[in-house]
Design an enzyme around this catalytic site. Structure first.
Site, mmCIF file in Angstrom:
data_model
loop_
_atom_site.group_PDB
_atom_site.id
_atom_site.type_symbol
_atom_site.label_atom_id
_atom_site.label_comp_id
_atom_site.label_asym_id
_atom_site.label_seq_id
_atom_site.Cartn_x
_atom_site.Cartn_y
_atom_site.Cartn_z
ATOM 1 N N CYS A 2 0.851 -1.193 0.000
ATOM 2 C CA CYS A 2 0.000 0.000 0.000
ATOM 3 C C CYS A 2 0.886 1.242 0.000
ATOM 4 C CB CYS A 2 -0.902 0.029 1.231
ATOM 5 S SG CYS A 2 -1.991 -1.406 1.393
ATOM 6 N N GLY A 28 -1.103 0.854 -4.840
ATOM 7 C CA GLY A 28 -2.397 0.285 -4.508
ATOM 8 C C GLY A 28 -3.493 0.915 -5.329
ATOM 9 N N ASN A 102 0.971 0.164 5.786
ATOM 10 C CA ASN A 102 1.485 -0.574 4.632
ATOM 11 C C ASN A 102 2.262 -1.764 5.155
ATOM 12 O OD1 ASN A 102 2.661 -1.449 2.194
ATOM 13 N ND2 ASN A 102 4.403 -0.068 2.476
ATOM 14 N N GLY A 103 1.890 -2.964 4.709
ATOM 15 C CA GLY A 103 2.619 -4.146 5.137
ATOM 16 C C GLY A 103 1.686 -5.268 5.521
ATOM 17 N N TYR A 258 10.411 -3.865 -8.568
ATOM 18 C CA TYR A 258 9.086 -3.706 -9.152
ATOM 19 C C TYR A 258 8.235 -2.595 -8.551
ATOM 20 C CZ TYR A 258 4.237 -4.854 -10.422
ATOM 21 O OH TYR A 258 2.949 -4.781 -10.864
#
Length: 505
Positions: A2, A28, A102-103, A258
């Protein structure tokens, strides 16, 4: 994966938050949300499923009042993708707390039980809501109307003891300010930036990537350290403390391959520069180990691999061509839930330029190969366009294991490299040759950009997990992340949304 952002400013921050989310959209595409705090200590929130530009209209932005706020772009991993799980989340006790994350927490099952015993209700399957309630539980032990920095850091130290995984968190506490913290291994990225207002007063932003700072004129100060918590008070006073025990930096190497934008800097390393190095090292491998390949042209698979492919072509002295036209209005196929949706989107997303393929030996370059279904379709498109030979190069090594720290890698059985050697993978994607980046070269591509980066989170390649899960975790993960499980959740989410619409008629 995210995108998160938090700002403490001296003027309204709604537009800055929106701008940050727009450039973090790649992290996201499932949902987006913003929450702000006005001068009367009231929260104002807008969140929903959809892209950032779809979620926020002018009428929503006008309601997001305040000079302090959080933003989030959601990418679902094991949980549902319903609108109820869009972030930020909020609880009213103690103080009033909002949080974006995030995670992924790998001990969510245990945390649910702890929340139940602490009499804290969790309403969704999101580990972010769990994290919020754990944080609220620890803050509730502070016996003060307005906690100070020491009180906050002590509470966050207790949070660290409870949660396990990879995470970057931004949170607002009413009457206190913005709190941000990063996991003890620094797996998920988080940066700190500063901007002076017209009077010279500091304004601060924390975000997943430095590009979010750039778009609103903030200067990158530094990365948030592993295990470090920041407190930026309502008055703009910044303090920090290492709150986790035994922190070490193990950046997620897949951020460089990426996820991150090329114009970002993560843990002191330019993402663009690391990708150029990846290309140079792949070219050396081709020179040394694949001299028999007669390559006529190097073609990237848009977009992440472009910088890598350019450097391969330059190092090999072979023409570089843009052989695929990308539909910019289709999202990133890797992070789309459901195999059927991914398959449909590849043909909608990419279209080959026949003249660049016809009669040529083509080297296709991609950042990675995950399930292999996208790679197979792209190789088939190249052949249909008239390619003589189709070679395939991956900027990362074979992905054989699921990610458990916030990247939605599928179950092991759905990974094309699981249980296969190079020849078998090559055959499965219908290529004439397959070249994978060596892990040592991938790590060197980053560490040569910043020599202080000596250890990385590489579990998707090695199966060695820095924060090991319990013995039942992977079987639970497979039930959650398989395409069949996701399809079932998507059906239930759609069914619930239809019922909601029906009940509101």
């Amino acid at each position: 994966m995210c995108g998160v952002v938090g700002i403490v400013g001296t003027s309204p921050v709604n537009v800055w938050l929106y701008n940050a989310l727009m450039v973090l959209q790649h992290r996201g595409q499932d949902a987006a949300g913003i929450i702000t705090v006005d001068d009367e200590h009231n929260f104002h929130q807008r969140k929903s499923n959809g892209m950032v530009k779809e979620v926020f209209e002018q009428r929503h932005m006008l309601r997001l009042k305040g000079r302090i706020g959080l933003g989030h772009t959601r990418y679902p991993t094991a949980g549902s993708s319903s609108a109820a799980e869009a972030q930020p989340f909020y609880v009213n006790s103690p103080y009033g707390i909002a949080l974006a994350h995030n995670g992924n927490l790998i001990n969510a099952t245990e945390l649910k039980e702890k929340c139940r015993k602490a009499r804290r209700h969790v309403n969704t399957s999101s580990d972010s809501e769990l994290l919020l309630n754990i944080m609220a539980w620890k803050l509730s032990k502070i016996d003060k109307d307005i906690p100070g920095a020491d009180d906050i850091f002590e509470a966050i130290s207790e949070v660290y003891k409870e949660i396990k995984g990879g995470y970057a968190v931004v949170s607002l506490v009413l009457g206190v300010g913005l709190i941000a913290f990063r996991d003890p291994n620094g797996i998920r990225p988080l940066v700190l930036g500063e901007k002076k207002d017209s009077s010279g007063k500091s304004q601060y932003m924390v975000a997943s990537e430095s590009v979010a700072l750039d778009v609103s004129g903030y200067k990158l100060l530094r990365d948030v350290k592993p295990g470090e918590a920041l407190l930026i008070t309502n008055d703009g006073e910044l303090s920090s403390k290492i709150c986790a025990e035994h922190p070490t930096l193990n950046s997620c190497i897949f951020e460089y391959v990426y996820f991150a934008r090329p114009d970002s800097i993560i843990d002191g390393a330019s993402v663009y520069a690391t990708r150029v190095r990846m290309g140079a090292k792949l070219a050396e491998q081709i020179k040394n180990e694949h001299r028999d390949l007669k390559i006529d042209v190097v073609i990237p698979i848009p977009d992440t691999s472009g910088d890598i492919a350019v450097q391969i072509a330059r190092s090999l002295g072979i023409p570089y061509r843009q052989g695929f036209v990308k539909n910019r209005y289709v999202g990133r196929t890797f992070i789309m839930p459901g195999q059927k949706m991914r398959k449909n989107s590849v043909r909608n997303k990419l279209n080959p330029i026949v003249a660049e393929f016809k009669g040529k030996n083509v080297l296709l370059v991609d950042d990675s190969i995950v399930r292999g279904t996208t790679s197979l379709q792209i190789v088939q498109m190249a052949r249909e366009a008239g390619a003589n030979k189709v070679y395939f190069a991956s900027a990362s090594p074979e992905i054989r294991y699921p990610n458990i720290y916030g990247i939605d890698m599928p179950s092991s059985k759905e990974l094309i490299a699981y249980g296969r050697d190079n020849a078998e993978i090559c055959k499965a994607i219908d290529a004439d040759a397959l070249i994978y980046q060596k892990l040592s070269d991938l790590e060197a591509s980053v560490s040569e950009e910043n020599p202080n980066l000596t250890h990385f989170e590489c579990s998707i390649f090695t199966g060695n997990y820095i924060v090991p899960p319990n013995k039942n975790y992977f079987s639970q993960l497979e039930l959650q992340r398989s395409d069949d499980a996701k399809a079932d959740r998507e059906w239930k989410d759609s069914e619930n949304e239809v019922l909601d619409i029906y009940n509101n008629i």
